[in-house]
Design an enzyme around this catalytic site. Structure first.
Site, mmCIF file in Angstrom:
data_model
loop_
_atom_site.group_PDB
_atom_site.id
_atom_site.type_symbol
_atom_site.label_atom_id
_atom_site.label_comp_id
_atom_site.label_asym_id
_atom_site.label_seq_id
_atom_site.Cartn_x
_atom_site.Cartn_y
_atom_site.Cartn_z
ATOM 1 N N HIS A 108 50.895 -58.005 -74.563
ATOM 2 C CA HIS A 108 50.635 -57.891 -73.118
ATOM 3 C C HIS A 108 49.861 -59.046 -72.528
ATOM 4 O O HIS A 108 49.503 -59.005 -71.351
ATOM 5 C CB HIS A 108 49.865 -56.607 -72.811
ATOM 6 C CG HIS A 108 50.636 -55.364 -73.086
ATOM 7 N ND1 HIS A 108 51.413 -54.749 -72.135
ATOM 8 C CD2 HIS A 108 50.776 -54.634 -74.211
ATOM 9 C CE1 HIS A 108 51.974 -53.672 -72.659
ATOM 10 N NE2 HIS A 108 51.614 -53.587 -73.922
ATOM 11 N N LYS A 115 43.862 -55.661 -58.206
ATOM 12 C CA LYS A 115 44.112 -55.873 -59.640
ATOM 13 C C LYS A 115 42.769 -56.182 -60.287
ATOM 14 O O LYS A 115 41.793 -56.376 -59.579
ATOM 15 C CB LYS A 115 45.090 -57.026 -59.839
ATOM 16 C CG LYS A 115 44.721 -58.249 -58.980
ATOM 17 C CD LYS A 115 45.748 -59.357 -59.021
ATOM 18 C CE LYS A 115 47.013 -59.149 -58.247
ATOM 19 N NZ LYS A 115 48.164 -58.821 -59.078
ATOM 20 N N ARG A 116 42.720 -56.224 -61.621
ATOM 21 C CA ARG A 116 41.473 -56.629 -62.260
ATOM 22 C C ARG A 116 41.051 -58.001 -61.743
ATOM 23 O O ARG A 116 41.896 -58.794 -61.331
ATOM 24 C CB ARG A 116 41.662 -56.730 -63.783
ATOM 25 C CG ARG A 116 41.558 -55.427 -64.523
ATOM 26 C CD ARG A 116 41.680 -55.641 -66.017
ATOM 27 N NE ARG A 116 42.941 -56.281 -66.348
ATOM 28 C CZ ARG A 116 43.055 -57.330 -67.161
ATOM 29 N NH1 ARG A 116 41.998 -57.860 -67.754
ATOM 30 N NH2 ARG A 116 44.240 -57.857 -67.421
ATOM 31 N N LYS A 131 44.211 -64.713 -62.093
ATOM 32 C CA LYS A 131 44.863 -63.976 -60.993
ATOM 33 C C LYS A 131 44.575 -64.605 -59.635
ATOM 34 O O LYS A 131 45.186 -64.279 -58.637
ATOM 35 C CB LYS A 131 44.441 -62.510 -61.017
ATOM 36 C CG LYS A 131 44.908 -61.772 -62.285
ATOM 37 C CD LYS A 131 44.437 -60.326 -62.301
ATOM 38 C CE LYS A 131 44.740 -59.608 -63.596
ATOM 39 N NZ LYS A 131 46.100 -59.042 -63.662
ATOM 40 N N THR A 170 52.278 -55.164 -62.833
ATOM 41 C CA THR A 170 53.009 -53.930 -62.512
ATOM 42 C C THR A 170 52.648 -53.468 -61.103
ATOM 43 O O THR A 170 53.417 -52.745 -60.472
ATOM 44 C CB THR A 170 52.674 -52.808 -63.516
ATOM 45 O OG1 THR A 170 51.265 -52.777 -63.723
ATOM 46 C CG2 THR A 170 53.381 -53.040 -64.831
ATOM 47 N N LYS A 222 54.898 -51.740 -57.878
ATOM 48 C CA LYS A 222 54.511 -50.588 -57.043
ATOM 49 C C LYS A 222 54.592 -50.963 -55.571
ATOM 50 O O LYS A 222 55.057 -50.182 -54.740
ATOM 51 C CB LYS A 222 53.098 -50.114 -57.416
ATOM 52 C CG LYS A 222 53.020 -49.588 -58.845
ATOM 53 C CD LYS A 222 51.591 -49.519 -59.385
ATOM 54 C CE LYS A 222 51.612 -49.369 -60.904
ATOM 55 N NZ LYS A 222 50.324 -49.692 -61.545
HETATM 56 C C1 26V Z 1 41.342 -57.851 -71.004
HETATM 57 C C2 26V Z 1 40.040 -57.462 -71.069
HETATM 58 C C3 26V Z 1 39.100 -58.099 -70.185
HETATM 59 C C4 26V Z 1 37.861 -57.299 -70.030
HETATM 60 C C5 26V Z 1 37.306 -56.866 -71.350
HETATM 61 C C6 26V Z 1 38.265 -56.014 -72.059
HETATM 62 C C7 26V Z 1 39.638 -56.500 -71.983
HETATM 63 C C8 26V Z 1 40.572 -55.957 -72.789
HETATM 64 C C9 26V Z 1 41.867 -56.349 -72.715
HETATM 65 C C10 26V Z 1 42.264 -57.267 -71.809
HETATM 66 C C11 26V Z 1 43.680 -57.671 -71.696
HETATM 67 C C12 26V Z 1 44.535 -56.512 -71.855
HETATM 68 C C13 26V Z 1 45.923 -56.873 -71.714
HETATM 69 C C14 26V Z 1 46.490 -56.377 -70.422
HETATM 70 O O1 26V Z 1 46.002 -55.476 -69.760
HETATM 71 N N1 26V Z 1 47.586 -56.980 -70.073
HETATM 72 C C15 26V Z 1 48.319 -56.632 -68.877
HETATM 73 O O2 26V Z 1 49.369 -55.771 -69.302
HETATM 74 C C16 26V Z 1 50.162 -55.354 -68.232
HETATM 75 C C17 26V Z 1 51.162 -54.357 -68.774
HETATM 76 O O3 26V Z 1 52.052 -54.977 -69.615
HETATM 77 C C18 26V Z 1 50.822 -56.544 -67.582
HETATM 78 O O4 26V Z 1 51.572 -56.113 -66.483
HETATM 79 C C19 26V Z 1 49.787 -57.551 -67.117
HETATM 80 O O5 26V Z 1 50.415 -58.711 -66.646
HETATM 81 C C20 26V Z 1 48.869 -57.893 -68.273
HETATM 82 O O6 26V Z 1 47.785 -58.689 -67.834
#
Ligand code: 26V
Length: 744
Positions: free
Chosen positions: A298, A482-483, A488, A590, A594
């Site tokens: 992801h 979004k985050r 981003k 995503t 939406k």
């Molecule tokens: C980021 C962070 C940052 C804060 C601390 C914890 C943490 C843990 C994981 C992540 C990255 C997680 C990966 C993620 O959420 N990816 C997103 O996945 C979506 C579903 O596939 C996708 O649409 C997004 O583009 C992608 O960023």
């Protein structure tokens, strides 16, 4: 499910003298008992979906809709003088942080609705993603004690199915909480709660505890192993109960999907069980694992690609470390026969004293997928290039999707009703039907425009209630929710707004249509720069909204505590969806889907699923700008943001505002300024915020101009809405079922 019986129960519910909370529990429990009594056929093959996040949101309305009683229930309680909307105060189940967790929730919804047996496995965090509010424009985080007030009537504790998870220094009991996912089938989301000593209980306390200390890292490892081992332990045990030790048949009955690398310890636990408990040879166990596991990536951000120190894993999970080391050697032996050494190094499970969880996942998985075309291509070209060269058949793409039940039927019932009246009900199970709606038809357009106006008004009322800001009623509503992350580029939007502000003040934009910018985002608590960006945007909001010369034309609001429920309000009320990540960085996105489903046009870069959205709805119906992945490689060769700004004096004015006293600075602006112009943990303006800004402004001004032709703009929006079938998670799940899980 006996609908009549359920409605009868609801009719008999006495509302008098009961608290909202008591009624919530009573109604939810009435639904639950109907769901739990519905018999289920045991499937031939089950999908187990391992995810550290499940961002389910509020279950009440979704479940009543799924049960087919939502409208009637509203009427029944209205007659009793009770408005079900009171339950909009119920806490979201926010056991996730962003796209990855919400995707898991959408996939559960679709699998149940399509009748595929799929169970989710994860952690039942005591505290979900923190609650956010702003103080002086800065993010304040508060623990999300989501169970405290409303409880969790949608889950059932299964104490009789608890299982021990063994660490070197402690044994932890994993107690399952099952949440039924109601659809054509009733599937289960099983979240494990850690019980035992206070130390043990810490494991399921927080989502993503900080991992910048050794203690933090150990806790993360414990979390990951905890839920993976609990799930695998139960699945294997139940398999043996039914089939004996004939593990060659395991892949016929089970397929495991790893939602990112957080559950990769499941691989090691599976190998451990099969070898240590059931005495298979290691090679045999690996062979079975290879037929069972699949992995979805992801993100390509290096900081999110997990690697754990071998020493750390050995400290609390010696057998698991041993399994991973053996797997490393096993893989090496398999490869060494023919592969170049650079390739085996790149694919290696142990690298520099650390386990590469992604390399474990790629090695063991039958299928590895990215989440949008461009992202899957990048996996093959860059991240997993060596693995792709040697096993190209493993790699595929499944573009993400979102559930149209929550993200259209539930959050935009007005649009759904319009579709019902125009097309009949078939579109509800097959979004492709929306193609039949004529977007050039004047009646359709005026109906759509009226619905958009209603959703914008509802959003404005909601924001006024929550944030105390009255949005301009007739403006273009432009949203970036979004985050918060540098890639981003919320910062780029901030700078663009500042530019518009200065030009409006100078009287340079005489025909400007009023624009409202809506932001929503949480910044990870340790992510200083992201927090600085929040503060900066709030400063801009204060400047712009407080300026009588411009505030009838331009408005900025950063909503607090953006979450799934907030998204359900913002998305339908938006005209323009901002998806402006640096090309190559957003795996899919995503939110973009939406918005599309709710008839917002995309103003974005050629990144992630934007590319496919524009393919489906036409580039002429969206606003695409900015450097492409191919261009970026070239640009980066000799990009100097300071020089770039000197040559683009318009941009200089907004970057100067970071230092010239336009705003008071307590360090945040300096932080932002250095990210743009100095070498920090990244090169200056690593995400090309400044480089893409001129083109971004052009695109925003084009939107501003084209919005004036209301009918034409509405047509673009309606084309987007009615071409969104491909971005339904029903389509995505069908693809997983066929190409990865082999359920068809
Ligand atoms: C980021 C962070 C940052 C804060 C601390 C914890 C943490 C843990 C994981 C992540 C990255 C997680 C990966 C993620 O959420 N990816 C997103 O996945 C979506 C579903 O596939 C996708 O649409 C997004 O583009 C992608 O960023």
């Amino acid at each position: 499910m006996n609908k009549e019986r359920l409605l009868e129960k609801l009719k008999l519910t006495d509302v008098n003298g009961k608290t909202v909370r008591a009624l919530y529990t009573e109604i939810s429990k009435a639904c639950m008992s109907e769901i739990m009594e519905t018999p289920q056929k045991a499937p031939a093959k089950t999908v187990s979906y391992f995810s550290v996040e499940f961002l389910m949101g509020r279950m009440f309305f979704n479940n009543l809709m799924a049960l087919g009683v939502l409208d009637e229930a509203r009427e029944i309680f209205e007659e009793k003088g009770f408005d079900l909307n009171c339950f909009e105060d119920v806490e979201d189940a926010a056991l996730g942080n962003g796209g990855l967790g919400r995707l898991a929730a959408c996939y559960l919804d679709s699998a149940a609705n399509l009748g595929y047996p799929m169970c989710g496995y994860g952690i039942r965090y005591k505290y979900g993603l923190f609650k956010q509010r702003f103080e002086d424009g800065r993010q304040i985080e508060e623990a999300d004690d989501w169970l405290k007030v409303w409880g969790d009537p949608w889950s059932v504790r299964r104490a009789n199915e608890k299982i021990d998870v063994v660490f070197k220094d402690m044994t932890v009991t994993a107690v399952p909480y099952d949440m039924p996912i109601y659809g054509k089938r009733i599937n289960t989301l099983r979240l494990f709660q850690a019980e035992g000593s206070p130390e043990a209980e810490k494991i399921s306390e927080y989502l993503y505890p900080a991992d910048d200390t050794e203690e933090g890292k150990l806790l993360r490892i414990r979390q990951e192993y905890f839920f993976s081992a609990a799930a695998v332990g139960q699945l294997v045990k139940n398999f043996v109960k039914k089939n004996g030790r004939n593990f060659d048949r395991f892949p016929e009955a089970h397929v495991f999907q790893l939602n990112d690398t957080h559950a990769v310890f499941a691989v090691a636990e599976f190998l451990r069980l099969l070898t240590a408990e059931y005495k298979l040879t290691f090679s045999h166990a690996v062979e079975i694992a290879k037929k069972t596991f699949n992995y979805t990536n992801h993100t390509i951000l290096p900081e999110a690609l997990e690697c754990w120190d071998v020493k750390l894993v050995e400290k609390i999970l010696p057998e698991i470390a041993h399994m991973l080391t053996r797997l490393h050697l096993h893989a090496k032996r398999e490869w060494d026969m023919s592969y170049p050494v650079e390739d085996t190094t790149e694919m290696s499970i142990v690298r520099g004293g650390r386990f590469s969880m992604a390399n474990v996942a790629v090695y063991i998985s039958g299928r590895v997928n990215g989440v949008a075309e461009i992202h899957s291509q990048i996996l093959k070209d860059r991240l997993f290039a060596a693995a792709y060269r040697h096993a190209p058949e493993k790699f595929l793409n499944v573009t993400n999707g979102v559930t149209p039940r929550r993200w259209l039927m539930l959050c935009n019932s007005e649009l759904a009703d319009f579709y019902d009246e125009s097309l009949g009900l078939k579109w509800r199970s097959d979004l492709e039907e929306l193609w039949q709606l004529r977007c050039t038809n004047a009646d359709n357009l005026s109906r759509f425009t009226a619905i958009k106006a209603i959703k914008k008004r509802q959003l404005a009322e909601y924001i006024e209630k929550r944030e105390g800001i009255k949005l301009l009623p007739d403006a273009i509503y432009v949203s970036q929710v979004k985050r918060l992350h540098e890639y981003k580029r919320q910062l780029m939007t901030a700078l663009a707004i500042l530019y518009l502000y200065f030009d409006l003040k100078d009287g340079k934009l005489p025909d400007f249509t009023p624009m409202v910018f809506i932001f929503g985002a949480k910044a990870a608590s340790g992510y200083k720069r992201a927090k600085a960006i929040i503060k900066f945007i709030n400063d801009i909001a204060e400047l712009v909204n407080g300026d009588e010369e411009v505030n009838a034309k331009l408005q900025v609001v950063f909503v607090q505590n953006y979450d799934v429920s907030y998204a359900e309000k913002i998305i339908p009320g938006t005209d323009v969806s901002l998806q402006v990540s640096t090309a190559g960085f957003e795996a899919s996105g995503t939110g973009n889907m939406k918005f599309m489903m709710n008839g917002a046009v995309t103003l974005g870069t050629l990144d992630g699923a934007n590319i496919e959205i524009v393919q489906a709805a036409g580039e002429e119906n969206n606003y695409i700008f900015g450097a492409t992945v191919e261009e970026i490689e070239r640009i980066k060769e000799n990009y100097d943001p300071s020089e770039f700004v000197e040559q683009n004096l318009k941009i200089k004015r907004v970057t100067d505002a970071l230092t010239d006293g336009t705003f008071e600075d307590e360090g945040e602006l300096k932080e932002i300024y250095s990210s743009l112009f100095e070498q920090t943990y990244n090169s200056p303006d690593y995400y090309l915020v400044l480089y893409d800004l001129p083109k971004y402004l052009e695109a925003l001004l084009l939107v501003n101009k084209e919005f004036q032709d209301g009918e034409r703009f509405a047509r673009k929006q309606l084309v987007n809405a009615t071409r969104s079938a491909y971005f339904s998670s029903d389509r995505a799940i069908e693809e997983y079922a066929e190409k990865i899980w082999k359920l068809k």
